[in-house]
Each structure stands twice: as C-alpha cells, then as structure tokens.
Motif scaffolding. Structure first.
Motif, PDB file in Angstrom:
ATOM      1  N   GLU A  98       1.364   9.075   7.916  1.00  0.00           N
ATOM      2  CA  GLU A  98       0.090   7.829   8.950  1.00  0.00           C
ATOM      3  C   GLU A  98      -0.070   6.879   9.228  1.00  0.00           C
ATOM      4  OE1 GLU A  98      -3.004  10.766   9.771  1.00  0.00           O
ATOM      5  OE2 GLU A  98      -2.304  12.549   9.990  1.00  0.00           O
ATOM      6  N   ALA A  99       0.824   5.718   7.870  1.00  0.00           N
ATOM      7  CA  ALA A  99      -0.250   4.782   7.554  1.00  0.00           C
ATOM      8  C   ALA A  99       1.169   3.569   8.389  1.00  0.00           C
ATOM      9  CB  ALA A  99       0.470   3.620   5.814  1.00  0.00           C
ATOM     10  N   THR A 100       0.858   2.593   9.220  1.00  0.00           N
ATOM     11  CA  THR A 100       1.064   1.413  10.049  1.00  0.00           C
ATOM     12  C   THR A 100       2.769   1.331   8.911  1.00  0.00           C
ATOM     13  OG1 THR A 100      -0.468   1.143  10.674  1.00  0.00           O
ATOM     14  CG2 THR A 100       1.763  -0.565  10.824  1.00  0.00           C
ATOM     15  N   TRP A 101       1.830   1.101   7.647  1.00  0.00           N
ATOM     16  CA  TRP A 101       3.342   0.607   6.543  1.00  0.00           C
ATOM     17  C   TRP A 101       3.181   0.980   4.923  1.00  0.00           C
ATOM     18  CZ3 TRP A 101       5.995  -3.345   8.743  1.00  0.00           C
ATOM     19  CH2 TRP A 101       5.286  -3.834   9.661  1.00  0.00           C
ATOM     20  N   ARG A 102       4.215   1.899   4.655  1.00  0.00           N
ATOM     21  CA  ARG A 102       4.154   1.830   3.350  1.00  0.00           C
ATOM     22  C   ARG A 102       5.711   1.232   1.913  1.00  0.00           C
ATOM     23  NH1 ARG A 102       4.881   5.038   7.680  1.00  0.00           N
ATOM     24  NH2 ARG A 102       5.984   5.101   8.217  1.00  0.00           N
ATOM     25  N   VAL A 103       3.896   0.948   1.704  1.00  0.00           N
ATOM     26  CA  VAL A 103       4.706   0.100   0.347  1.00  0.00           C
ATOM     27  C   VAL A 103       4.758   0.768  -1.197  1.00  0.00           C
ATOM     28  CG1 VAL A 103       4.413  -2.425  -1.097  1.00  0.00           C
ATOM     29  CG2 VAL A 103       3.560  -1.770   1.796  1.00  0.00           C
TER      30      VAL A 103
END
Length: 239
Positions: A125-130
């Motif tokens: 559900e995160a906007t960004w995966r780093v």
C-alpha cells in the motif's frame, strides 16, 4: 564513509544543511568495523552534528567485519549479529534494508523474510518502495563488479513486487542503472578513496556514472505523488 574523515565531515555537514527527516547509509561506515577506536575517529566524530540532530539508519557492509574484535556495527545499531535486515515506514514510503554479508538465497531466513515483507500490506500500500543494501547487483569499476547473487536472487523479487529504487554502496563512485522498471543507484562516495569507472560489458548498461565524492537527497512529495533523487557533489552542485 570509511577512511577519509575530512570528506566524511564535510558531507555530513552538507547533509545536515538540507535538514532531512532521515539519513540512510549503505554500509562500510568505517574502514575496519571490528576495531573499536576507528568508530570514534572515522564515524562518530566526523558525523557528530548530523548524528545529534537527524536519525541515521544503516545497513552493514563488508568492512564492518574487518579488523579484530566483535563487529561493533551490531552493538551501535542494536540488531542481532546475524540479522541485519529490517523494514520501516516513513511517510508514504516503505524502506527495506538488507544485509548482503548474510545469506539471501531462496530458503534462507533473510530471503524468506524479504518475500513476506514485500507481500505485506504496508509494502503493497506504500506509494514508494525503496530498498538499500551494500553490494550492488550492477556496477562496473576497477574495484568491484556485479554481485551475481544479488542479480539472481534479489533483482527478480524487486521486479515482481514493484520496487521503485534500490540504493547500494561498496563501489566508491556514483552510478545509475535502470533495469526492467527499477532504478539502481550506487552511492559510495562519502569518504572511501574513489574508484575508476570502467565500461560496462554486460547489460544492463550504466546510464550515468561519475567517480566523485557525493551524497544523494531523496525528496518525496506526497501531495504531488513524486519522488526525486538528486546526487550532490562537495561543492553543493547537483550533478
């Protein structure tokens, strides 16, 4: 960061001027991480103002195991000696830190943990995966080449689960790759002696590289839905 405490000190001061919410470190904090005295001279003292004001989250590098004595990294960062991996939420971004000095092949504890985290609601559900870890899957220098195990075992997971960007260190340069929808940034320029870039011979071919001391700023704008990465040299210029 490693040997050059003067470079480390200046870069730490420059980072602090940007007033980040969080600092990530891709490993090799000192030149010999089992030697207790070097932590003071090479890491804590040069970065003292930064560390006093901004949280710093690090993953272990291979130099964390150099020297005599215990691997002090796991004392300073309060993690199990064999478990250097973790995930954290910051704003609308999901960060995953991995430990390339520990097994990460399918079936290993780290690999199984990574799959579970990538499948978690927090990650999906995160906007960004780093993701960040030490030894890069893609690099081409006179010091290091591609980590083939990372290519075989980690890169397919990043593609499968929609990771946006992967940061690594190990090679003392800046490099940017783009492969199957994922950006790979090598950022190893905060104090180790610089390496020389060599031409890539095996795809993916490096999009950009520079042998330079530097740091990166990751600017996330939730309202605009953007994530911007800037690489900045010791004069303060974005290169």
């Amino acid at each position: 960061t490693q040997w050059d405490k003067d470079t480390h000190r200046q870069i730490a001061a420059d980072i602090l001027e940007n007033n980040p919410g969080l600092v990530l470190h891709c490993g090799d904090l000192t030149s010999m991480g089992r030697n207790l005295d070097l932590w003071e001279t090479e890491f804590f003292r040069p970065a003292s103002e930064l560390l006093a004001n901004i949280p710093l989250v690090a993953v272990p590098g291979n130099h964390e195991y150099f020297g005599l004595g215990p691997p002090w990294f796991f004392y300073w960062f309060d993690r199990p000696v064999n478990d250097g991996w973790f995930a954290l939420e910051y704003g609308n971004a999901h960060f995953i830190g991995l430990h390339t000095g520990a097994p990460f092949y399918p079936g290993s504890p780290q690999y199984e943990w990574l799959v579970q985290d990538l499948e978690s609601a927090a990650c999906r559900e995160a906007t960004w995966r780093v993701v960040f870890f030490h030894e890069p899957p893609f690099t081409s220098t006179n010091g290091h080449t591609d980590n083939l195990a990372a290519q075989d075992h980690l890169v397919p997971l990043f593609e499968q689960y929609g990771v946006d960007v992967v940061f690594s260190g190990h090679s003392h340069v800046y490099e940017r790759y783009f492969h199957n929808g994922v950006y790979y940034i090598v950022t190893g320029g905060a104090g180790g002696y610089l390496y020389t870039l060599v031409a890539d011979k095996t795809p993916p071919i490096r999009e950009f590289g520079l042998s330079i001391h530097h740091y990166c700023i990751v600017d996330v704008d939730p309202a605009a839905g953007t994530l911007r990465i800037s690489a900045i040299d010791m004069t303060g210029e974005i290169f």
